[in-house]
Design a protein around this motif. Structure first.
Motif, mmCIF file in Angstrom:
data_model
loop_
_atom_site.group_PDB
_atom_site.id
_atom_site.type_symbol
_atom_site.label_atom_id
_atom_site.label_comp_id
_atom_site.label_asym_id
_atom_site.label_seq_id
_atom_site.Cartn_x
_atom_site.Cartn_y
_atom_site.Cartn_z
ATOM 1 N N SER A 8 0.830 -1.341 0.087
ATOM 2 C CA SER A 8 0.019 0.030 0.083
ATOM 3 C C SER A 8 0.934 1.327 -0.022
ATOM 4 O O SER A 8 0.537 2.324 -0.714
ATOM 5 C CB SER A 8 -0.686 -0.026 1.261
ATOM 6 O OG SER A 8 -0.178 -0.135 2.349
ATOM 7 N N LEU A 67 -12.240 5.046 -8.566
ATOM 8 C CA LEU A 67 -11.580 4.914 -7.222
ATOM 9 C C LEU A 67 -12.382 5.684 -6.274
ATOM 10 O O LEU A 67 -12.024 4.718 -4.818
ATOM 11 C CB LEU A 67 -10.245 5.798 -7.301
ATOM 12 C CG LEU A 67 -9.048 5.361 -8.330
ATOM 13 C CD1 LEU A 67 -7.847 6.222 -8.228
ATOM 14 C CD2 LEU A 67 -8.468 3.677 -7.774
ATOM 15 N N ILE A 87 -9.891 11.016 -0.560
ATOM 16 C CA ILE A 87 -10.083 9.637 -0.529
ATOM 17 C C ILE A 87 -9.093 8.780 0.068
ATOM 18 O O ILE A 87 -7.782 8.929 -0.108
ATOM 19 C CB ILE A 87 -10.685 9.069 -1.965
ATOM 20 C CG1 ILE A 87 -9.497 9.208 -3.087
ATOM 21 C CG2 ILE A 87 -11.881 9.579 -2.563
ATOM 22 C CD1 ILE A 87 -9.858 8.511 -4.264
ATOM 23 N N LEU A 88 -9.319 7.701 1.161
ATOM 24 C CA LEU A 88 -8.488 7.211 1.404
ATOM 25 C C LEU A 88 -8.486 5.532 0.751
ATOM 26 O O LEU A 88 -9.403 4.703 0.790
ATOM 27 C CB LEU A 88 -8.947 6.760 2.880
ATOM 28 C CG LEU A 88 -7.755 5.816 3.806
ATOM 29 C CD1 LEU A 88 -6.458 6.942 3.935
ATOM 30 C CD2 LEU A 88 -8.340 5.908 5.218
ATOM 31 N N LEU A 89 -7.235 5.259 0.159
ATOM 32 C CA LEU A 89 -6.858 4.127 -0.436
ATOM 33 C C LEU A 89 -5.494 3.739 -0.566
ATOM 34 O O LEU A 89 -4.651 4.835 -0.568
ATOM 35 C CB LEU A 89 -7.653 3.931 -1.713
ATOM 36 C CG LEU A 89 -7.369 4.505 -3.091
ATOM 37 C CD1 LEU A 89 -7.966 4.260 -4.249
ATOM 38 C CD2 LEU A 89 -7.207 6.198 -2.830
ATOM 39 N N SER A 90 -5.184 2.572 -1.122
ATOM 40 C CA SER A 90 -3.709 2.509 -1.358
ATOM 41 C C SER A 90 -3.005 3.233 -2.525
ATOM 42 O O SER A 90 -3.694 3.178 -3.373
ATOM 43 C CB SER A 90 -3.361 0.695 -1.446
ATOM 44 O OG SER A 90 -2.260 0.440 -2.045
ATOM 45 N N GLU A 131 -3.397 1.229 -5.608
ATOM 46 C CA GLU A 131 -4.604 1.390 -6.335
ATOM 47 C C GLU A 131 -4.549 2.503 -7.089
ATOM 48 O O GLU A 131 -4.985 2.522 -8.653
ATOM 49 C CB GLU A 131 -5.696 1.262 -5.621
ATOM 50 C CG GLU A 131 -6.209 0.381 -4.741
ATOM 51 C CD GLU A 131 -7.102 -0.844 -5.264
ATOM 52 O OE1 GLU A 131 -7.445 -0.578 -6.508
ATOM 53 O OE2 GLU A 131 -6.931 -1.594 -4.587
ATOM 54 N N LEU A 148 -8.574 0.667 6.117
ATOM 55 C CA LEU A 148 -8.286 0.289 4.743
ATOM 56 C C LEU A 148 -9.445 -0.401 4.205
ATOM 57 O O LEU A 148 -10.066 -1.317 4.843
ATOM 58 C CB LEU A 148 -7.141 -0.220 4.406
ATOM 59 C CG LEU A 148 -5.746 0.792 4.737
ATOM 60 C CD1 LEU A 148 -4.372 -0.162 4.402
ATOM 61 C CD2 LEU A 148 -5.754 2.008 4.081
ATOM 62 N N PRO A 149 -9.673 -0.128 2.898
ATOM 63 C CA PRO A 149 -10.767 -1.212 2.038
ATOM 64 C C PRO A 149 -10.063 -2.600 2.274
ATOM 65 O O PRO A 149 -9.178 -2.964 2.003
ATOM 66 C CB PRO A 149 -10.576 -0.628 0.641
ATOM 67 C CG PRO A 149 -10.255 0.810 0.842
ATOM 68 C CD PRO A 149 -9.196 0.857 1.953
ATOM 69 N N GLY A 197 -4.194 7.256 0.345
ATOM 70 C CA GLY A 197 -5.179 8.326 0.145
ATOM 71 C C GLY A 197 -4.725 9.571 -0.915
ATOM 72 O O GLY A 197 -3.598 9.818 -1.083
ATOM 73 N N ARG A 239 -14.213 2.661 -4.825
ATOM 74 C CA ARG A 239 -13.654 1.882 -4.106
ATOM 75 C C ARG A 239 -12.788 2.239 -2.991
ATOM 76 O O ARG A 239 -12.213 1.203 -2.224
ATOM 77 C CB ARG A 239 -12.444 1.055 -5.134
ATOM 78 C CG ARG A 239 -13.221 0.393 -6.293
ATOM 79 C CD ARG A 239 -12.320 -0.388 -7.003
ATOM 80 N NE ARG A 239 -11.646 0.384 -8.180
ATOM 81 C CZ ARG A 239 -10.354 0.422 -8.175
ATOM 82 N NH1 ARG A 239 -9.555 -0.174 -7.260
ATOM 83 N NH2 ARG A 239 -9.542 1.090 -8.833
ATOM 84 N N SER A 240 -12.814 3.426 -2.407
ATOM 85 C CA SER A 240 -12.217 3.980 -1.393
ATOM 86 C C SER A 240 -12.815 3.511 -0.195
ATOM 87 O O SER A 240 -14.354 3.493 -0.251
ATOM 88 C CB SER A 240 -11.507 5.223 -1.399
ATOM 89 O OG SER A 240 -12.795 6.196 -1.472
#
Length: 534
Positions: free
Chosen positions: A42, A64, A100-103, A106, A210-211, A46, A67-68
């Motif tokens: 990750s 995205l 947005i919070l994601l890896s 991604e 995290l997702p 974000g 998916r976040s």
């Protein structure tokens, strides 16, 4: 030997965004990375609102946001007592959509997909060994062969090989002791709609949802692990990292380490503050972490690199197409280096304050700073500052010479997204038309839309002709802001900043690009954009 317009070393978010921006503008690109395949861990987490906008303008945002993980607040507890909750849902006058919070993985995957749709790709397993000047370009050499490029951009991180070979200094200092982090599957008794931060003396633990099935990022400081540079301490192994995080969970947050089911990834790092002495040496440029590194506090790193990439992309494209003098590239550092310097300063101060290295700083943090975070006006300021939407180039070489009164964007300022109509009446929005292209905004329409909008855009006909003559017929789209929108007529750069007012297009292009003249007949047009509305 193969040749290309621009060789980008590094296939992280900065390098991929730069490549997508160049391809969207019709420039030739090769992206080289020494890794054998894309990273799956990750790493950064974000996107701030500005990072979201950059991906939107590049056509890489896609799904995205869907998916976040929707994070609603940042909760801060001191010595086990909840003291502040920063509400991320409430918009401000500046921030109308959240980050947005994601890896990072991604984000990179979305950018690679966009790059491939534009006809580009990443060459994996290509390790740079040498850079040699060549008439009109640079030759890159390595075990995988040689490549000639008109320009080279180092987007290869804090330990940049491009920066080293170009002889660019990277001065700075280490800021604090070691941090440990891990992505874990855990059943933690804290909300998955919040980032939870626990402060206890010099100790700090942050929990990021995290997702995924109970997936969390754990981040903890390890007080007392600072050592002089002459006595380096080896990086802790995975078991030591997990042990340190388990200890932090129980002592700092009062949670059971038994809640962690398994560890997906673990790492450690020290925080450094460094800024490259120059962003450009001849035909070699730097972007992202190759040009600046700083504390991860505030989540500014990936977003600052994306801003570098978008700013540099349209300038490099103009130069390689022969539409601008190479001197335009000097405005990249003039506009972006002050942004990095400000990020370094603000994140360094935040790091020192939040870690509480001295008793006075801990007292200030615990009894003033954290409690103030509960105040609405402080929350608005924090959200506006961290969003990076206030970034302006007004004071740079391409910015306003004279500031006009009022709230409307000045030359150099960011132009917010807005619903528009094209010349033929098709509904669209500003950011859907950028990404390698320029937009001439006419402002509010006075009448109903009825077929072709040439009549509504009559006032800017001369400006439109000048822009298309200098930048290319297909490189400039004429847009009219729909009734009820925010009027701010002018020429908008591909990175979403206002270039100039309609009556100053010729003069601004002369100043930015060089002596007036038509675009070369053989310059390729920007890549086609998908039709987007909304």
């Amino acid at each position: 030997m193969e040749s290309t317009d621009v060789a980008i070393v590094g296939a992280g978010p900065t390098g991929l965004a730069l490549a997508a921006g160049l391809r969207a503008a019709g420039a030739g690109v090769r992206v080289l990375d020494r890794a054998s395949a894309p990273a799956t861990t990750s790493r950064a987490l974000g996107l701030q609102p500005r990072g979201v906008e950059v991906l939107d303008r590049l056509g890489a945002l896609g799904d995205l946001p869907a998916r976040s993980l929707p994070v609603e607040e940042v909760a801060v507890a001191v010595d086990g007592v909840p003291l502040a909750r920063l509400d991320l849902r409430r918009p401000t006058r500046l921030v109308d959509r959240p980050g947005i919070l994601l890896s990072q993985a991604e984000v990179e995957a979305a950018l690679r997909e966009r790059l491939e749709a534009l006809g580009g790709a990443v060459t994996w397993g290509w390790e740079l060994a040498t850079l040699a000047p060549d008439p009109g370009g640079v030759v890159l050499g390595g075990p995988a062969g040689r490549l000639r490029a008109a320009f080279v951009v180092g987007a290869d991180g804090a330990h940049s090989r491009v920066r080293e070979l170009a002889g660019i200094a990277f001065p700075g200092v280490p800021l604090t002791e070691r941090f440990v982090l891990a992505d874990v599957h855990a059943d933690l008794p804290v909300p998955r709609t919040a980032v939870s931060t626990f402060l206890d003396g010099e100790e700090m633990l942050a929990l990021f949802p995290l997702p995924g099935d109970g997936l969390w990022r754990l981040l903890a400081a390890r007080p007392g692990t600072d050592t002089p540079p002459s006595h380096p301490v080896p990086d802790p192994d995975r078991d030591a990292i997990v042990a340190a995080l388990s200890d932090a969970l129980e002592r700092t947050a009062g949670l059971s380490a038994a809640a962690v089911r398994d560890v997906a990834w673990a790492s450690s790092f020290r925080i450094h503050r460094r800024l490259a002495s120059s962003y450009r040496v001849g035909r070699v440029l730097l972007a992202g972490d190759a040009a600046h590194v700083h504390s991860p506090f505030g989540g500014q790193g990936m977003n600052t690199g994306l801003g570098d990439a978008e700013n540099l992309a349209w300038k490099l494209a103009a130069v390689v197409h022969g539409r601008a003098r190479p001197a335009l590239l000097d405005t990249y550092a003039a506009e972006r280096r002050p942004v990095a310097a400000e990020v370094l300063s603000s994140t360094s101060g935040m790091t020192r304050l939040m870690l509480g290295g001295t008793r006075p700083s801990r007292l200030l943090r615990d009894h003033l700073v954290v409690p103030l975070m509960a105040r609405p006006f402080v929350q608005r300021r924090i959200k506006d500052a961290s969003s990076q939407l206030r970034v302006s180039y007004r004071r740079g070489p391409l910015g306003a010479r004279r500031v006009r009164p009022g709230r409307a964007p000045q030359p150099g300022d960011r132009v917010p997204d807005r619903p528009c109509h094209r010349e033929d009446g098709t509904p669209t929005r500003l950011y859907a038309e950028l990404g390698g292209r320029w937009a001439l905004l006419d402002g509010d329409l006075d009448g109903d839309l009825d077929g072709d909008l040439d009549g509504d855009l009559d006032g800017d006909t001369a400006a439109l002709r000048a822009a298309r003559r200098r930048l290319g017929e297909e490189a400039v789209v004429a847009l009219a802001t729909v009734r009820g929108g925010s009027p701010s007529p002018g020429l908008v750069r591909p990175d979403g900043h206002l270039a100039c007012r309609p009556d100053a297009v010729d003069a601004w292009l002369d100043r930015a690009l060089g002596a007036a003249g038509a675009a070369p007949a053989d310059a390729p047009p920007p890549a086609p954009r998908a039709t987007l509305t909304g």
